[in-house]
Design an enzyme around this catalytic site. Structure first.
Site, short mmCIF file in Angstrom:
data_model
loop_
_atom_site.label_atom_id
_atom_site.label_comp_id
_atom_site.label_asym_id
_atom_site.label_seq_id
_atom_site.Cartn_x
_atom_site.Cartn_y
_atom_site.Cartn_z
N SER A 52 0.74 -1.06 -0.37
CA SER A 52 0.45 0.39 -0.36
C SER A 52 0.71 1.05 -0.08
O SER A 52 1.88 1.23 0.35
CB SER A 52 -1.10 -0.54 1.46
N1 SAH Z 1 0.54 -5.80 4.17
C1 SAH Z 1 0.75 -5.94 2.91
C2 SAH Z 1 0.27 -5.53 2.04
C3 SAH Z 1 -1.02 -6.68 1.32
S1 SAH Z 1 -1.66 -6.48 0.26
C4 SAH Z 1 2.40 -5.06 2.88
O1 SAH Z 1 2.48 -4.74 4.23
O2 SAH Z 1 3.14 -5.16 2.32
C5 SAH Z 1 -2.72 -7.82 0.40
C6 SAH Z 1 -1.93 -9.25 0.76
O3 SAH Z 1 -2.94 -9.89 1.78
C7 SAH Z 1 -1.49 -10.22 -0.40
O4 SAH Z 1 -0.71 -10.49 -0.14
C8 SAH Z 1 -2.92 -10.66 -0.93
O5 SAH Z 1 -2.36 -11.93 -1.37
C9 SAH Z 1 -2.76 -11.49 0.63
N2 SAH Z 1 -4.79 -11.90 0.63
C10 SAH Z 1 -5.49 -11.87 0.26
N3 SAH Z 1 -6.34 -12.69 0.85
C11 SAH Z 1 -5.78 -13.40 1.60
C12 SAH Z 1 -6.61 -14.36 3.06
N4 SAH Z 1 -7.49 -14.85 2.50
N5 SAH Z 1 -5.99 -14.66 3.78
C13 SAH Z 1 -4.08 -13.79 4.23
N6 SAH Z 1 -3.90 -13.55 2.64
C14 SAH Z 1 -5.05 -12.81 1.81
#
Ligand code: SAH
Length: 206
Positions: A52
């Site tokens: 993000s």
């Molecule tokens: N917090 C992260 C950005 C996350 S982007 C950072 O600081 O880089 C959102 C993430 O959520 C992605 O990597 C995606 O694979 C994950 N995601 C999506 N659905 C999910 C689920 N059900 N359980 C765990 N992770 C999930």
């Protein structure tokens, strides 16, 4: 980044600003994107996912009002950047990532950076992490129409949860607070996140 993107837009919590000064964002992005690491936008981290925009990471962290005794559950480890920011403020961070490649990459990086208070697992975060529940704070960094029920159950009374709620094309960043088993919701701002894919998340096949 801290002065122009965070302080200028109203992030005031000194602990949050300190964490942003300390955690080196360029270590969490793909090598070819290092020059853009401190830009005012989200960046690709591989597997079709994104880290993000710094302001949104700061806003979500500030909303949670984390104190040093708190345990925090993060859904969507991604690069591990948000987990590192949280770990600067909290006692322990538990983070779940559904893409195994991202989970193991983030785990290795955070270990290399010396974080001993972050636990990462690969799996469906919409189920929460029952073993370590209840959590004082929960942060979901992917979007769904509503908060997954297991996460509301695993939130301690007096706890706070922040998450983007809405459809695939735009959501509302929402703060949920739990008091005596009742949840109240507060809208923070418009936002756009990748979908939360899982049993209690967005129903898409990828
Ligand atoms: N917090 C992260 C950005 C996350 S982007 C950072 O600081 O880089 C959102 C993430 O959520 C992605 O990597 C995606 O694979 C994950 N995601 C999506 N659905 C999910 C689920 N059900 N359980 C765990 N992770 C999930």
């Amino acid at each position: 980044m801290v002065k122009e993107q965070l302080r200028a837009r109203g992030i005031q919590d000194l602990g949050v600003l300190e964490a942003f000064n300390k955690v080196e964002r360029h270590k969490f992005v793909l090598p070819e994107l290092k020059d853009s690491a401190y830009g005012d936008f989200p960046l690709s981290i591989g597997e079709g996912q994104t880290i993000s925009q710094p302001y949104i990471v700061a806003l979500m962290t500030e909303c949670l009002q984390i104190s040093p005794s708190h345990t925090v559950l993060e859904i969507g480890t991604g690069s591990g950047y948000q987990a590192a920011i949280l770990a600067e403020r909290a006692l322990h961070v538990y983070s779940i990532e559904r893409h195994e490649v991202l989970a193991s990459k983030a785990e290795a990086l955070l270990k290399e950076l010396g974080y001993g208070n972050i636990s990462i697992t690969a799996g469906d975060g919409t189920l929460g992490w029952q073993e370590y529940a209840p959590f004082d704070r929960i942060i979901v960094t992917a979007a769904a129409p509503r908060v997954p029920l297991p996460l509301l159950e695993q939130l301690r009374n007096g706890g706070k949860l922040v998450m983007p709620l809405g459809g695939s094309f735009g959501q509302i960043l929402t703060l949920a607070e739990k008091e005596r088993d009742k949840i109240t919701y507060r809208k923070i701002c418009d936002c756009v996140f990748v979908p939360l894919v899982g049993k209690y998340g967005t129903k898409v096949n990828n």
